[in-house]
Design an enzyme around this catalytic site. Sequence first.
Site, PDB file in Angstrom:
ATOM      1  CD  GLU A 179      -2.751   0.986   2.795  1.00 18.34           C
ATOM      2  OE1 GLU A 179      -2.642   0.473   3.279  1.00 18.34           O
ATOM      3  OE2 GLU A 179      -3.634   2.536   2.669  1.00 18.34           O
ATOM      4  CE  LYS A 221      -6.059  -0.044   1.928  1.00 14.12           C
ATOM      5  NZ  LYS A 221      -6.646  -1.137   2.777  1.00 14.12           N
TER       6      LYS A 221
END
Length: 348
Positions: A179, A221
């Site tokens: 992420e 992500k």
Amino acid sequence: MKTDQQPLVTTARQLMAGKKGILAMDESTATCNKRFKAQGIPETEEYRRKYRELLVTTHGLEEYINGAILFDETIKQSTVAGDLFIDILVKKGIIPGIKVDAGTVSMAGFMGEKVTEGLDGLRERLAAYKKLGARFAKWRAVFSIGTNTPTVTCIKTNANVLAQYAALCQETGLVPFVEPEVLMDGGHSIEKCAEVTNQVLQAVFNALHRHRVNLEGIILKPNMVLPGIDHPIQNNNDEIARATIACLLNCVPASVPGIAFLSGGQPTLLATERLNAMHRLFNASLPWALTFSFSRALQQPALEIWKGNDANINAAQQSLLHRAACNHAACMGSYTPEMEKVIPNLIY
Ligand code: 5MM
């Protein structure tokens, strides 16, 4: 010796299957308390437990959600009846995951920039979480857009840390959610966000490659490509969808099984509309699954309904279910504003 990679690939595909998404419920204690405080909810372990019980016991959540990201406190907690949250998720067919970063600290010598910590002892922590039943993990790096930021040093440092984390996850048999979040705070344009997101994603995939991470066993992500919240031009959803997909097609290899967006503080409905626009415009031509891994854009309306009051649990759960259903529809490009008008306890 490399671990057998097939289970990782299978888990990554399961997480991205059926146009369903991921519920991010991995707020650290500080973040959870901050959100509780804003609603006048007591900032105690018991109220955090009650809230997470509300989320995981939502009836029908598995219709729209494949995985849930937990926090260290939450993965060990149980319902008031004594059932571990992780067991409840597994029974529903929702794959449990765990946030394993230890948060961000200021980067020495680079004012305003952050580096994410948590690599020390990570191998052992991952093994312990796997034993508890986690099948994937998550690590977030943050980048702020300013006059001279993010610097190349900040980008490379965080990319290397993300890659080391991902390699350790795969060694343990956990799918790493990678992420890298380019924040939407600031007065920058969508073009600037696209430029920085491109730079960050290229550095991340470069580092993953150098660290011998198997791309078939990760989930990305990322942020959507957005104008800064203070920029005078706020682009429409189709422009945002086009800018985001152009950036992802440019940077994310087709071997990655899935991309699951963070919401990043976008207004709840806009996050859904923008995901929907991406599918409406590009669905057939995307090489990876494209879904949501929202925290605020799934949970915030439910939290505002709950307010710490038992009498509101059912209504809050219906709200969570409704947002999950709307985002599931967005993953098929079939979300419409009319969906917001129906009684939110229907299974779509
Ligand atoms: C829940 O927020 C997570 C980070 O929490 P801490 O800052 O407390 O560690 C975050 O990683 C979250 O999972 C993602 O950013 C997605 O959340 P949003 O709200 O951006 O969809």
